[in-house]
Design a protein around this motif. Structure first.
Motif, mmCIF file in Angstrom:
data_model
loop_
_atom_site.group_PDB
_atom_site.id
_atom_site.type_symbol
_atom_site.label_atom_id
_atom_site.label_comp_id
_atom_site.label_asym_id
_atom_site.label_seq_id
_atom_site.Cartn_x
_atom_site.Cartn_y
_atom_site.Cartn_z
ATOM 1 N N VAL A 189 0.839 -1.198 0.000
ATOM 2 C CA VAL A 189 0.000 0.000 0.000
ATOM 3 C C VAL A 189 0.872 1.244 0.000
ATOM 4 O O VAL A 189 0.596 2.198 -0.708
ATOM 5 C CB VAL A 189 -0.955 -0.008 1.218
ATOM 6 C CG1 VAL A 189 -1.665 1.312 1.348
ATOM 7 C CG2 VAL A 189 -1.953 -1.134 1.087
ATOM 8 N N ASN A 238 1.040 6.884 8.826
ATOM 9 C CA ASN A 238 0.846 5.568 8.219
ATOM 10 C C ASN A 238 -0.445 4.913 8.700
ATOM 11 O O ASN A 238 -1.167 4.299 7.915
ATOM 12 C CB ASN A 238 2.037 4.655 8.508
ATOM 13 C CG ASN A 238 3.238 5.013 7.666
ATOM 14 O OD1 ASN A 238 3.109 5.555 6.580
ATOM 15 N ND2 ASN A 238 4.415 4.710 8.180
ATOM 16 N N GLN A 239 -0.765 5.052 9.987
ATOM 17 C CA GLN A 239 -2.011 4.497 10.514
ATOM 18 C C GLN A 239 -3.217 5.196 9.906
ATOM 19 O O GLN A 239 -4.221 4.553 9.587
ATOM 20 C CB GLN A 239 -2.044 4.619 12.041
ATOM 21 C CG GLN A 239 -1.088 3.682 12.743
ATOM 22 C CD GLN A 239 -1.040 3.937 14.238
ATOM 23 O OE1 GLN A 239 -1.580 4.911 14.747
ATOM 24 N NE2 GLN A 239 -0.371 3.037 14.956
ATOM 25 N N ARG A 260 -3.613 3.988 6.365
ATOM 26 C CA ARG A 260 -4.100 2.605 6.385
ATOM 27 C C ARG A 260 -5.607 2.594 6.652
ATOM 28 O O ARG A 260 -6.360 1.860 6.021
ATOM 29 C CB ARG A 260 -3.357 1.807 7.448
ATOM 30 C CG ARG A 260 -3.896 0.427 7.737
ATOM 31 C CD ARG A 260 -3.615 -0.565 6.682
ATOM 32 N NE ARG A 260 -2.179 -0.751 6.570
ATOM 33 C CZ ARG A 260 -1.603 -1.488 5.650
ATOM 34 N NH1 ARG A 260 -2.336 -2.120 4.771
ATOM 35 N NH2 ARG A 260 -0.312 -1.593 5.579
ATOM 36 N N ALA A 261 -6.067 3.438 7.591
ATOM 37 C CA ALA A 261 -7.501 3.507 7.899
ATOM 38 C C ALA A 261 -8.298 4.005 6.699
ATOM 39 O O ALA A 261 -9.382 3.491 6.410
ATOM 40 C CB ALA A 261 -7.723 4.411 9.105
ATOM 41 N N VAL A 310 -7.421 3.748 3.471
ATOM 42 C CA VAL A 310 -7.402 2.705 2.452
ATOM 43 C C VAL A 310 -8.354 1.569 2.823
ATOM 44 O O VAL A 310 -9.069 1.044 1.973
ATOM 45 C CB VAL A 310 -5.965 2.185 2.239
ATOM 46 C CG1 VAL A 310 -5.952 0.914 1.410
ATOM 47 C CG2 VAL A 310 -5.118 3.257 1.573
ATOM 48 N N ASP A 311 -8.394 1.202 4.102
ATOM 49 C CA ASP A 311 -9.300 0.133 4.549
ATOM 50 C C ASP A 311 -10.762 0.559 4.473
ATOM 51 O O ASP A 311 -11.643 -0.268 4.291
ATOM 52 C CB ASP A 311 -8.959 -0.288 5.982
ATOM 53 C CG ASP A 311 -7.638 -1.039 6.059
ATOM 54 O OD1 ASP A 311 -7.155 -1.526 5.013
ATOM 55 O OD2 ASP A 311 -7.082 -1.136 7.175
ATOM 56 N N ALA A 312 -11.038 1.860 4.611
ATOM 57 C CA ALA A 312 -12.417 2.349 4.576
ATOM 58 C C ALA A 312 -12.957 2.510 3.162
ATOM 59 O O ALA A 312 -14.175 2.498 2.959
ATOM 60 C CB ALA A 312 -12.510 3.686 5.317
ATOM 61 N N PRO A 340 -13.246 0.558 0.451
ATOM 62 C CA PRO A 340 -14.197 -0.432 -0.082
ATOM 63 C C PRO A 340 -15.579 -0.333 0.552
ATOM 64 O O PRO A 340 -16.580 -0.679 -0.070
ATOM 65 C CB PRO A 340 -13.558 -1.772 0.245
ATOM 66 C CG PRO A 340 -12.127 -1.492 0.466
ATOM 67 C CD PRO A 340 -12.065 -0.088 0.981
ATOM 68 N N ASN A 341 -15.661 0.165 1.775
ATOM 69 C CA ASN A 341 -16.946 0.270 2.465
ATOM 70 C C ASN A 341 -17.761 1.472 2.022
ATOM 71 O O ASN A 341 -18.952 1.551 2.311
ATOM 72 C CB ASN A 341 -16.724 0.327 3.971
ATOM 73 C CG ASN A 341 -16.080 -0.949 4.491
ATOM 74 O OD1 ASN A 341 -16.313 -2.024 3.952
ATOM 75 N ND2 ASN A 341 -15.262 -0.812 5.509
#
Length: 66
Positions: free
Chosen positions: A3, A49-50, A53-54, A56-58, A60-61
């Motif tokens: 990522v 970075n956190q 990451r959050a 990028v993870d969000a 798709p939702n």
């Protein structure tokens, strides 16, 4: 890690686009690049970075939201 490399490529391409469209000058691009470089070596790097990451993870939702 994948990522991070992908985001590096995306932000690099965006920087090139801004430079070519003359929306961003070379001096401003240099300052932005140096800020990113020094931010990466600071104590804020894990937090950034956190956060990324959050985000990028969000992503798709977001599609399922009305």
């Amino acid at each position: 890690m994948a990522v991070t490399i992908s985001l590096l490529v995306i932000f690099g391409a965006l920087l090139v686009i801004l430079l070519r469209s003359r929306t961003l000058g070379f001096g401003s691009a240099f300052v932005a690049a140096m800020f990113g470089f020094y931010l990466a070596t600071s104590g804020a790097a894990p937090t950034v970075n956190q956060l990324m990451r959050a985000v990028v993870d969000a992503l798709p939702n977001l599609r399922g939201m009305p």
